[in-house]
Design an enzyme around this catalytic site. Sequence first.
Site, mmCIF file in Angstrom:
data_model
loop_
_atom_site.group_PDB
_atom_site.id
_atom_site.type_symbol
_atom_site.label_atom_id
_atom_site.label_comp_id
_atom_site.label_asym_id
_atom_site.label_seq_id
_atom_site.Cartn_x
_atom_site.Cartn_y
_atom_site.Cartn_z
ATOM 1 C CD GLU A 269 -3.036 -0.945 0.172
ATOM 2 O OE1 GLU A 269 -3.072 0.119 -0.482
ATOM 3 O OE2 GLU A 269 -3.841 -1.858 -0.004
ATOM 4 C CG ASP A 497 -5.866 -7.351 -7.569
ATOM 5 O OD1 ASP A 497 -4.801 -7.495 -6.959
ATOM 6 O OD2 ASP A 497 -6.816 -6.690 -7.114
ATOM 7 C CD GLU A 613 -15.836 -5.064 -3.230
ATOM 8 O OE1 GLU A 613 -14.660 -5.277 -2.920
ATOM 9 O OE2 GLU A 613 -16.201 -4.022 -3.801
ATOM 10 C CD GLU A 752 -10.606 -1.822 -8.618
ATOM 11 O OE1 GLU A 752 -9.624 -1.673 -7.852
ATOM 12 O OE2 GLU A 752 -11.765 -1.444 -8.311
#
Length: 848
Positions: A269, A497, A613, A752
């Site tokens: 992150e 991902d 989601e 996304e």
Amino acid sequence: MFRARRYRILLIFAAVFVLAVVHFSRSRQPPTVTLGVPPPVDRPDSYPQSPPAADNKGQAPEAPQPTPQPKGLIDSTTSGEKVPSQPDHSDDGLSTPDNTKPSDKPPSKEDGPYFPNNSGSQSQDKLDSDHLEDQQVPHWKKLPERYPVTPADLIKLPTGKSKSLPKLQAKFSDEASEDKMKRLNRLSTIKSTFEHAWNGYKANAMGHDEVLPLRGGFKDTFNGWGATLVDTLDTLWIMGLEEEFSIAVDQVKKIDFTTSKKGEIPVFETAIRYLGGLLGAYDISGHKYDLLLDKAIELAEVLMGAFDTPNRMPMLFYKWKPSDASNPHRASVMSILAELGSLSVEFTRLAQLTRDDKYYDAIARITNELEKFQSQTSIPGLWPMKVDASGCTVSQSRIDYEVPRDLPRNSSAPTVTPTPAESTISYPTDAESYRNLLESRQLHEDAQPAIYDTSPQIPAPKAHDIPTSTGETAGYCKGGLTNAPGSLQFGLAAPGDSTYEYLPKEYMLLGGLNEQYRTMYEKTADAARKHLLFRPMIKDDRDVRFLATVTKPRLDTEFVYTYEGAHLTCFAGGMFAIGSKLFGIESDLKLAAKLTDGCVWAYESTKTGIMPEQFQMIPCKEDKSCVWNEADYWRALDPNAEQRIAQGKQQKELSAKAKDDVREFQNNGTSPTPRSPHDRRDPERGNWHVIASPTHTPTSSGSNDVEGRGPKGPLRDPTPSHEEFALSRIQNEHLPPGVVRINSRVYLLRPEAIESVFIMYRLTGEDYWREKGWKMFQAIAKYTRTEIAHATIKDVTVDEPTKADGMESFWLAETLKYFYLLFSDPTVVDLDEYVLNTEAHPFKRPVY
């Protein structure tokens, strides 16, 4: 007697003098932390104002290094917000209980976020206590590495002239004046939405990680360095808000990356948001602000300590304090794939800008291990979503082993054998430390809310709760990547991902000079097409695609497929589109369109017009036509209909018999006939607790995620028909046709889907994608806006969804940036000139 008294008096005077000198010298010391300016509101008692740091080319002010403190001491925050002493969730699991009394603990994020109030007074005793705590804040310092790489062994940046790579963006013709006016109006609306959220952050949380969009105030989820501030820098520049950009850069000067109220740094992150944000802003602003590169180097020097392990695989939660960083460490046996494999773009760009090969070396070693492991997994071409990066485990994998997708079978999957060093690792023995070892931690705030370990038979430890501080035994752990313990899971969703996303992007950033990334991407794309791709059965005649997740519960079991749609997987359309043009895989551009349109369909299928989601669907068989079949859909909604109805009839018979027994007793005075224990079971037990009317909700262990949708009214018939049951689920769970379950109904302001819509428009020039993107923006802006900023949504399937008090930094860094770029002139952030990292930060593609 007189001498004794005289000496006593002298001792007292001496002690008083020493204490006065110490107190005076401490009051003169500069502040150790100079993060952002607090919000311009009244501050509570425990939030003293810190003076701003001196501007020294963006570097942190020099402060005396305190003596390393024992675990359990209080850490002050960097911007006035303080956290209590927490058990040190170290990677070795050996933490020390808190020594601070609960009543003495100042407020913290763990106790609840900071909300501004009208209390501005502070007692002198409280100020003195806060000032004393400030002196205990440790600072990172560069230490000699335990496992250094010699200059001769450094993996260096590729050199030479960049290859002439294929163009990504389509050739755009001049637009009509009417179309231009419509586009500019939409662009202005998106910019106003961004400004609303940015101003809310500035007024309530400047210098902190996130604003609380419902009640105001802030929370610090990513080390308190100002995640939203840094993440938003290049968006400000792209939108032409250069004055705001300058204000933000002034705030960045005050960030001190050498200290934090958190004992661990989330490396992934921090790299994508902070390091990526600084480098992206530096590139997009034309390298005019040297401070941004200076701060990126300052941060990177701290992060490099995470790579100081025997096999140079990084600790993904780096213990930065000198007292911890000086200990030997190793990477976790439960490393998240996306966190391990998504550092390449940021560290490569830093290496290019600084001409320092050590940053490239750090990620090149990860790439080499991923390349070796890629062909040894149970699904060659794909990596498990969790990997053992410790280097302590020897893998004995069968090469080129594949499992046919449509015919899963038992197989001899990779086995692992612990080395002698692994068996000597000591686990905690006291109860407190063992609780800390097993305690579940959220890996990062935007992690997909899904259960990664699906096998109840083999409870795997939580990621990063496995010991990584191993003492001298770590020196033996020099192996590569292997399977993590527990079940194996494969797919392009979280937590895997961005590792896949970075393969073509790193290839472009290196000018095509490293064929590793092309080869790895092509293997991944082949495996994804063969094992993951499916077409769902949906009601309208729309040819869309999604990507499944594959799980191997145990090494000796078959694969289990979960046919799902997930917002985090929506990046895949853009990835396949880029890969198609970059590597000449022409058919994949059509596949990319179908994947992207699948996410657009998911947006259009809910009452709010926003995609949930995560949800599950029915796959069509590959060799048959994919047409809507109501009967198949209802069977998927009620797969155990016959068993459920049979159980209901049995319960009815038992109930009728019980009533007859009672009536016989009332009429004749005789006792009811004794029944077996089986007959006395709870009539409401069974696979489903259901009701007759389709206006009521049949509930099960898997449908309690629907907020506020429990059974309503009295129970009429415990056994609805197959039709009633299916219709009841559709109505009460708000299921779009083709969706059999919605696992998570939230919208977290994710980017996304619009990311892939933007890429499809830039690569094809088709206005279809702009129109779809505009409808998505309208829905999101309508339901997320608050008086302060924008908030996440708890349930996108209801008419009036409630909001949650959160706005992640990627709302400004990615989501609104992609909407803006969709309607910008195509020359703004040209994809043939820039590479966007997974946080949408633009890195300039160099010309070697």
